[in-house]
Enzyme design. Structure first.
Site, PDB file in Angstrom:
ATOM      1  N   SER A   1       0.822  -1.209   0.000  1.00 38.76           N
ATOM      2  CA  SER A   1       0.000   0.000   0.000  1.00 38.76           C
ATOM      3  C   SER A   1       0.857   1.260   0.000  1.00 38.76           C
ATOM      4  O   SER A   1       0.494   2.269  -0.621  1.00 38.76           O
ATOM      5  CB  SER A   1      -0.937  -0.010   1.208  1.00 38.76           C
ATOM      6  OG  SER A   1      -1.815  -1.117   1.156  1.00 38.76           O
TER       7      SER A   1
ATOM      8  N   PHE B   1      -5.718   4.864   2.569  1.00 38.65           N
ATOM      9  CA  PHE B   1      -6.728   4.108   3.303  1.00 38.65           C
ATOM     10  C   PHE B   1      -6.168   2.755   3.736  1.00 38.65           C
ATOM     11  O   PHE B   1      -6.308   2.340   4.889  1.00 38.65           O
ATOM     12  CB  PHE B   1      -7.973   3.905   2.447  1.00 38.65           C
ATOM     13  CG  PHE B   1      -9.055   3.110   3.126  1.00 38.65           C
ATOM     14  CD1 PHE B   1     -10.118   3.751   3.739  1.00 38.65           C
ATOM     15  CD2 PHE B   1      -9.012   1.716   3.173  1.00 38.65           C
ATOM     16  CE1 PHE B   1     -11.115   3.027   4.394  1.00 38.65           C
ATOM     17  CE2 PHE B   1      -9.999   0.988   3.819  1.00 38.65           C
ATOM     18  CZ  PHE B   1     -11.055   1.646   4.432  1.00 38.65           C
ATOM     19  N   CYS B   2      -5.537   2.048   2.804  1.00 39.56           N
ATOM     20  CA  CYS B   2      -5.062   0.696   3.102  1.00 39.56           C
ATOM     21  C   CYS B   2      -3.870   0.712   4.050  1.00 39.56           C
ATOM     22  O   CYS B   2      -3.716  -0.199   4.878  1.00 39.56           O
ATOM     23  CB  CYS B   2      -4.729  -0.025   1.799  1.00 39.56           C
ATOM     24  SG  CYS B   2      -6.177  -0.293   0.735  1.00 39.56           S
ATOM     25  N   ILE B   3      -3.015   1.735   3.953  1.00 42.79           N
ATOM     26  CA  ILE B   3      -1.920   1.872   4.921  1.00 42.79           C
ATOM     27  C   ILE B   3      -2.497   1.979   6.326  1.00 42.79           C
ATOM     28  O   ILE B   3      -2.067   1.278   7.252  1.00 42.79           O
ATOM     29  CB  ILE B   3      -1.057   3.108   4.599  1.00 42.79           C
ATOM     30  CG1 ILE B   3      -0.315   2.936   3.274  1.00 42.79           C
ATOM     31  CG2 ILE B   3      -0.057   3.379   5.734  1.00 42.79           C
ATOM     32  CD1 ILE B   3       0.292   4.223   2.739  1.00 42.79           C
TER      33      ILE B   3
ATOM     34  N   HIS C   1      -4.480  -1.440   7.496  1.00 42.60           N
ATOM     35  CA  HIS C   1      -3.649  -2.601   7.817  1.00 42.60           C
ATOM     36  C   HIS C   1      -2.711  -2.314   8.988  1.00 42.60           C
ATOM     37  O   HIS C   1      -2.358  -3.234   9.741  1.00 42.60           O
ATOM     38  CB  HIS C   1      -2.892  -3.068   6.578  1.00 42.60           C
ATOM     39  CG  HIS C   1      -3.783  -3.699   5.551  1.00 42.60           C
ATOM     40  ND1 HIS C   1      -4.328  -4.951   5.719  1.00 42.60           N
ATOM     41  CD2 HIS C   1      -4.250  -3.238   4.363  1.00 42.60           C
ATOM     42  CE1 HIS C   1      -5.087  -5.246   4.674  1.00 42.60           C
ATOM     43  NE2 HIS C   1      -5.051  -4.229   3.838  1.00 42.60           N
TER      44      HIS C   1
END
Length: 336
Positions: free
Chosen positions: A73, A80-82, A85
């Site tokens: 990411s 968002f994904c950083i 997760h």
């Protein structure tokens, strides 16, 4: 998180395949997965199955696979994904690691540092880290599957959401990340049965099945994702398809400059009617952050299209990029 351009299927009115995906993802993941894909139920189910079978089940440590997801990411600049997760790593109990990854710092532990370097390198064909990935051969399907799924989902979140995990980006506060992780502490430690998502894929035409996952539920899930995304390719003209595939085949992993420079040059040889759909697919593949309201409006004005069409078109572009990355990994990896 605000979903853009489409209206997702609400949980309270969901039925059929979408309702089943929501139910299983809440039980296994702690929340309904990938609501922005729900207008296309086959694609929605396939993306969930890839996530579940690659990242949530299996023998590789869950924290390792979350490390891969954060690193990919970062390579794709999917905020968002950083954030999401990193919070899941907090939920797994490794708070220092979560903060290092959130801030894109090299982890202190050598094994995690190697995983981060490999995962980031999956974006770049020919990268030095790819021929010798830092995981054993018997777990390769889980690590590679997690990396590829993240490349796909990064593109879908960047195109269809505002990438704010919480209103006002509250997750940028460490204390909020720690508190938010508590909601997932129980679910991230659940032991799940591999293959339980596959009944959700019934009736979805299967595309190419990856050799590196042969004989696993991961292979079936990826084949379903490719098969479901293929409907998006049917929304492109022949010349548009050729341009998308040629452009992605030549891509070297670098981030594209402003679309005002490279995109018009790429589209110049196409008939005007072919350009709006091709532009969206190209942007989804190579520059998802650059999709604008104007791009979506131009495409909607060019044909009678639905939310499902938009989801499938963007997903097709993302899968073409995923296939390019898959070829690079599979062609160079010799797992230890």
């Amino acid at each position: 998180m605000a979903i853009r351009y489409i209206s997702p299927v609400p949980r309270r009115t969901a039925s059929g395949r979408v309702a089943e995906v929501y139910a299983q993802s809440v039980a296994d993941f702690g929340q309904p997965a990938f609501m922005m894909l729900s207008p296309a139920p086959d694609l929605h189910a396939a993306a969930w199955a890839v996530l579940r079978e690659s990242s949530l089940t299996g023998s590789a440590p869950r924290v390792d696979k979350e490390v891969v997801s954060v690193a990919v990411s970062h390579a794709n600049r999917c905020r968002f994904c950083i954030d999401a997760h990193s919070i899941l790593i907090h939920a797994l109990g490794d708070h220092d690691l979560a903060e290092d990854l959130f801030h894109d710092r090299t982890p202190a532990e050598a094994g995690y540092a190697e995983l981060v370097a490999w995962a980031k390198a999956t974006r770049t064909p020919g990268a030095a880290q790819l021929p010798a990935p830092p995981f054993p051969a018997e777990l390769a399907a889980e690590y590679i599957g997690t990396a590829l799924l993240t490349h796909f989902i990064n593109r879908m979140f960047s195109t269809l959401t505002d990438e704010q995990l919480l209103p006002g980006n509250l997750q940028r506060s460490r204390s909020v990340r720690r508190v938010g992780a508590m909601a997932y502490t129980r679910v991230v430690h659940r032991e799940l049965n591999p293959g339980d998502s596959l009944p959700l894929l019934a009736g979805i035409p299967l595309g190419h099945s990856p050799a590196w996952a042969a004989g696993t539920p991961i292979a079936t899930a990826f084949a379903a994702l490719r098969g479901a995304a293929a409907a998006g390719g049917a929304l492109l003209s022949g010349p548009g398809l050729d341009l998308l595939r040629t452009t992605v085949a030549q891509w070297d992993g670098t981030h594209q400059p402003s679309p005002g420079t490279w995109l018009p040059q790429r589209l110049a040889g196409l008939p005007g009617a072919d350009r709006p759909a091709t532009a969206l697919a190209l942007l989804a593949a190579l520059a998802p952050h650059d999709i604008t309201d104007a791009d979506v409006t131009a495409w909607r004005a060019s044909a009678h299209v639905t939310d499902a069409d938009l989801v499938r078109l963007l997903a097709y572009g993302a899968v073409v990029a995923l296939d390019r990355i898959d070829e690079t990994i599979a062609g160079q990896a010799s797992t230890r």
